[in-house]
Motif scaffolding. Structure first.
Motif, PDB file in Angstrom:
ATOM      1  N   ASP A  66     -14.855  10.772  -2.932  1.00 14.23           N
ATOM      2  CA  ASP A  66     -14.774  11.582  -1.889  1.00 14.23           C
ATOM      3  C   ASP A  66     -13.730  12.984  -2.021  1.00 14.23           C
ATOM      4  N   THR A  67     -13.257  12.830  -3.066  1.00 18.85           N
ATOM      5  CA  THR A  67     -12.323  14.119  -3.562  1.00 18.85           C
ATOM      6  C   THR A  67     -13.086  15.211  -4.005  1.00 18.85           C
ATOM      7  N   PRO A  68     -13.136  16.520  -3.505  1.00 15.67           N
ATOM      8  CA  PRO A  68     -13.854  17.728  -3.835  1.00 15.67           C
ATOM      9  C   PRO A  68     -13.526  17.772  -5.323  1.00 15.67           C
ATOM     10  N   GLU A  69     -14.629  18.448  -5.825  1.00 19.96           N
ATOM     11  CA  GLU A  69     -14.647  18.780  -7.085  1.00 19.96           C
ATOM     12  C   GLU A  69     -14.335  17.618  -8.334  1.00 19.96           C
ATOM     13  N   VAL A  70     -14.706  16.416  -7.794  1.00 22.70           N
ATOM     14  CA  VAL A  70     -14.529  15.085  -8.461  1.00 22.70           C
ATOM     15  C   VAL A  70     -16.075  14.379  -8.285  1.00 22.70           C
ATOM     16  N   TRP A  71     -16.444  14.064  -9.503  1.00 19.73           N
ATOM     17  CA  TRP A  71     -17.912  13.297  -9.566  1.00 19.73           C
ATOM     18  C   TRP A  71     -17.916  11.857 -10.393  1.00 19.73           C
ATOM     19  N   VAL A  72     -17.985  10.779  -9.585  1.00 18.88           N
ATOM     20  CA  VAL A  72     -17.738   9.618 -10.216  1.00 18.88           C
ATOM     21  C   VAL A  72     -18.864   9.245 -11.311  1.00 18.88           C
ATOM     22  N   THR A  73     -18.752   9.018 -12.562  1.00 21.12           N
ATOM     23  CA  THR A  73     -19.821   8.968 -13.494  1.00 21.12           C
ATOM     24  C   THR A  73     -19.697   7.289 -13.971  1.00 21.12           C
ATOM     25  N   GLY A  74     -18.884   6.658 -13.761  1.00 22.25           N
ATOM     26  CA  GLY A  74     -18.953   5.626 -14.237  1.00 22.25           C
ATOM     27  C   GLY A  74     -17.689   4.321 -13.837  1.00 22.25           C
ATOM     28  N   ILE A  75     -17.941   3.205 -13.457  1.00 15.77           N
ATOM     29  CA  ILE A  75     -16.960   2.382 -12.983  1.00 15.77           C
ATOM     30  C   ILE A  75     -16.953   0.797 -13.715  1.00 15.77           C
ATOM     31  N   SER A  76     -15.933   0.537 -14.234  1.00 13.21           N
ATOM     32  CA  SER A  76     -15.846  -0.541 -15.114  1.00 13.21           C
ATOM     33  C   SER A  76     -16.152  -1.794 -14.448  1.00 13.21           C
ATOM     34  N   PRO A  77     -16.260  -2.895 -15.282  1.00 12.04           N
ATOM     35  CA  PRO A  77     -16.132  -4.137 -14.523  1.00 12.04           C
ATOM     36  C   PRO A  77     -14.600  -4.573 -14.174  1.00 12.04           C
ATOM     37  N   ILE A  78     -14.387  -5.433 -13.374  1.00 12.07           N
ATOM     38  CA  ILE A  78     -13.052  -5.739 -12.988  1.00 12.07           C
ATOM     39  C   ILE A  78     -12.479  -6.713 -13.981  1.00 12.07           C
ATOM     40  N   TYR A  79     -11.207  -6.739 -14.000  1.00 11.50           N
ATOM     41  CA  TYR A  79     -10.393  -7.614 -15.000  1.00 11.50           C
ATOM     42  C   TYR A  79      -9.112  -8.247 -14.285  1.00 11.50           C
ATOM     43  N   GLU A  80      -9.070  -9.417 -14.229  1.00 14.14           N
ATOM     44  CA  GLU A  80      -7.883  -9.797 -13.705  1.00 14.14           C
ATOM     45  C   GLU A  80      -6.817 -10.009 -14.841  1.00 14.14           C
ATOM     46  N   THR A  81      -5.636  -9.391 -14.792  1.00 16.61           N
ATOM     47  CA  THR A  81      -4.776  -9.227 -15.836  1.00 16.61           C
ATOM     48  C   THR A  81      -3.343  -9.714 -15.698  1.00 16.61           C
ATOM     49  N   ASP A  82      -2.640 -10.319 -16.775  1.00 18.00           N
ATOM     50  CA  ASP A  82      -1.393 -10.808 -16.652  1.00 18.00           C
ATOM     51  C   ASP A  82      -0.388  -9.560 -16.409  1.00 18.00           C
ATOM     52  N   PRO A  83       0.526  -9.604 -15.884  1.00 10.95           N
ATOM     53  CA  PRO A  83       1.667  -8.643 -15.465  1.00 10.95           C
ATOM     54  C   PRO A  83       2.086  -8.102 -16.817  1.00 10.95           C
ATOM     55  N   VAL A  84       2.287  -6.864 -17.117  1.00  4.58           N
ATOM     56  CA  VAL A  84       2.917  -6.286 -18.477  1.00  4.58           C
ATOM     57  C   VAL A  84       4.088  -5.609 -18.084  1.00  4.58           C
ATOM     58  N   ASP A  85       5.441  -5.868 -18.862  1.00  2.00           N
ATOM     59  CA  ASP A  85       6.717  -5.179 -18.700  1.00  2.00           C
ATOM     60  C   ASP A  85       6.916  -5.100 -17.033  1.00  2.00           C
ATOM     61  N   CYS A  86       6.569  -6.294 -16.395  1.00  2.00           N
ATOM     62  CA  CYS A  86       7.047  -6.381 -14.900  1.00  2.00           C
ATOM     63  C   CYS A  86       7.807  -7.362 -14.706  1.00  2.00           C
ATOM     64  N   PRO A  87       8.679  -7.282 -13.582  1.00  2.00           N
ATOM     65  CA  PRO A  87       9.495  -8.366 -12.788  1.00  2.00           C
ATOM     66  C   PRO A  87       8.918  -9.808 -13.294  1.00  2.00           C
ATOM     67  N   ASP A  88       9.817 -10.734 -13.396  1.00  2.00           N
ATOM     68  CA  ASP A  88       9.021 -12.305 -13.631  1.00  2.00           C
ATOM     69  C   ASP A  88       8.284 -12.631 -12.420  1.00  2.00           C
ATOM     70  N   ASP A  89       8.644 -12.372 -11.418  1.00  2.00           N
ATOM     71  CA  ASP A  89       7.888 -12.829 -10.105  1.00  2.00           C
ATOM     72  C   ASP A  89       6.502 -12.157  -9.752  1.00  2.00           C
ATOM     73  N   ALA A  90       5.964 -11.121 -10.693  1.00  7.57           N
ATOM     74  CA  ALA A  90       4.866 -10.334 -10.352  1.00  7.57           C
ATOM     75  C   ALA A  90       3.885 -11.209 -10.615  1.00  7.57           C
ATOM     76  N   LYS A  91       2.697 -10.998  -9.621  1.00  7.46           N
ATOM     77  CA  LYS A  91       1.492 -11.647  -9.566  1.00  7.46           C
ATOM     78  C   LYS A  91       0.597 -10.841 -10.619  1.00  7.46           C
ATOM     79  N   THR A  92      -0.587 -11.378 -10.633  1.00 10.97           N
ATOM     80  CA  THR A  92      -1.589 -11.137 -11.627  1.00 10.97           C
ATOM     81  C   THR A  92      -2.126  -9.570 -11.002  1.00 10.97           C
ATOM     82  N   PHE A  93      -2.669  -9.066 -11.793  1.00 13.78           N
ATOM     83  CA  PHE A  93      -3.334  -7.596 -11.130  1.00 13.78           C
ATOM     84  C   PHE A  93      -4.856  -7.792 -11.404  1.00 13.78           C
ATOM     85  N   LEU A  94      -5.678  -7.033 -10.486  1.00 14.72           N
ATOM     86  CA  LEU A  94      -7.096  -6.582 -10.525  1.00 14.72           C
ATOM     87  C   LEU A  94      -7.136  -5.075 -11.169  1.00 14.72           C
TER      88      LEU A  94
END
Length: 189
Positions: A49-77
């Motif tokens: 929805d941003t003016p002057e921006v056109w989305v040309t591709g969207i990747s698949p989604i990955y669930e990933t382990d936290p990197v360089d995060c606090p020990d109690d951080a949950k997984t990311f999408l």
């Protein structure tokens, strides 16, 4: 609802004849707090929805382990969005930060703290920046499989400026902690 342009407002670019180049940009999205999937979908819609921006591709989604995060951080999408834009890199960064804020991103003193939404500019055309608020290309992208793998899915021949082909960077990093979510997809709604 379709908006009719106001004929009384003159576009400054029309007056000056200034041409703004269209640049390819790579945005990395991540969420590990709250309704992660809904947040990523909302971010994709906000980017589209941003003016002057056109989305040309969207990747698949990955669930990933936290990197360089606090020990109690949950997984990311995580996902990557490719766009074409005429926005300057600073304006694109401002938009990314406002999208993060709209989805409840809170910034504190803890580095890499859990977050509802992270929108990072990885590359904006061939733009280089070493300003305190904007470093391009993203300084840690070459070490982040959660950025490189979704980007690779969209552009296997892509090159991260000053680092090399993303296929080689990804091969060196490996895929530990990065899992494809086959049942989740993002699209411009």
């Amino acid at each position: 609802m379709t908006e009719t342009p106001n004929p009384h407002i003159i576009d400054a670019d029309t007056l000056t004849g200034e041409m703004r180049p269209i640049r390819r940009a790579v945005l990395s999205l991540g969420s590990n707090l709250g309704e992660r999937m809904a947040t990523l979908q909302g971010a994709v819609n906000a980017i589209a929805d941003t003016p002057e921006v056109w989305v040309t591709g969207i990747s698949p989604i990955y669930e990933t382990d936290p990197v360089d995060c606090p020990d109690d951080a949950k997984t990311f999408l995580n996902a990557v969005v490719l766009i074409d834009t005429t926005l300057a890199a600073n304006r694109l960064l401002d938009r990314a930060l406002s999208i993060e804020e709209a989805f409840g991103r809170e910034r504190g003193d803890v580095v890499n703290a859990p977050r509802t939404l992270d929108v990072d500019l990885i590359v904006v055309g061939d733009r280089r920046s070493d300003e305190p608020h904007l470093v391009l290309p993203h300084p840690r992208a070459a070490q982040r499989a959660f950025v490189l793998k979704p980007w690779f899915d969209l552009e296997p021949d892509a090159v991260l400026p000053d680092a090399g082909p993303i296929s080689e960077l990804l091969a060196d990093l490996g895929m530990d902690g990065v899992r494809l979510c086959e049942d989740l997809t993002l699209e411009v709604e």
